[in-house]
Write an enzyme that holds these catalytic residues in place. Structure first.
Site, PDB file in Angstrom:
ATOM      1  CB  SER A  51      -0.953   0.020   1.201  1.00 32.47           C
ATOM      2  OG  SER A  51      -0.242   0.219   2.406  1.00 32.47           O
ATOM      3  CE  LYS A  88      -2.654   1.902   4.726  1.00 35.62           C
ATOM      4  NZ  LYS A  88      -1.869   0.725   4.507  1.00 35.62           N
TER       5      LYS A  88
END
Length: 134
Positions: A51, A88
């Protein structure tokens, strides 16, 4: 964190055509000293997943995470989200906070974490190391 002296060579390495650069040793650098300014608050975590590939963070990379830093807008962070550690990008827009993936895969979606129970920034990713296996 243990000391890790590595020979430093004063030369630029070409990633294109060979360069007739000087080939001599300048001294030693300690990678722990360069990569870890706050040893008592720094940890390494192995990244799993895809991701964050647009941020240059790939599956299997080693993330160096500094827990003494205060996370700011646009930092890459490790956060606890519903009991899981995630890596993230932290986006802060006004009073709202989001954890943003950085990938071309549309199955990864931004997550709003404003006032969300079970959310906590665990630390700021200060660098990553990619180990090439032969």
């Amino acid at each position: 964190m243990t000391s890790c002296p590595v020979v430093a060579v004063e030369a630029v390495v070409s990633a294109g055509f060979p360069s007739p650069a000087a080939d001599y040793v300048e001294g030693r650098i300690d990678l722990a000293e360069v990569l870890v300014p706050h040893p008592s608050a720094t940890f390494t975590l192995r990244v799993a997943g895809h991701s964050m590939t647009r941020a240059g963070i790939h599956d299997g990379d080693l993330a160096i995470v500094d827990r003494s830093l205060t996370a700011r807008h646009d930092d890459v962070v490790v956060a606890v989200l519903d009991g899981e550690l995630v890596c993230k990008r932290l986006l802060i827009r006004g009073r709202r906070m989001y954890l943003m993936p950085e990938t071309d895969d549309p199955s990864y979606r931004p997550t709003e974490v404003t006032d969300r129970p079970g959310f906590e920034v665990w630390g700021v990713v200060t660098s990553t190391v990619r180990l090439h296996r032969r």
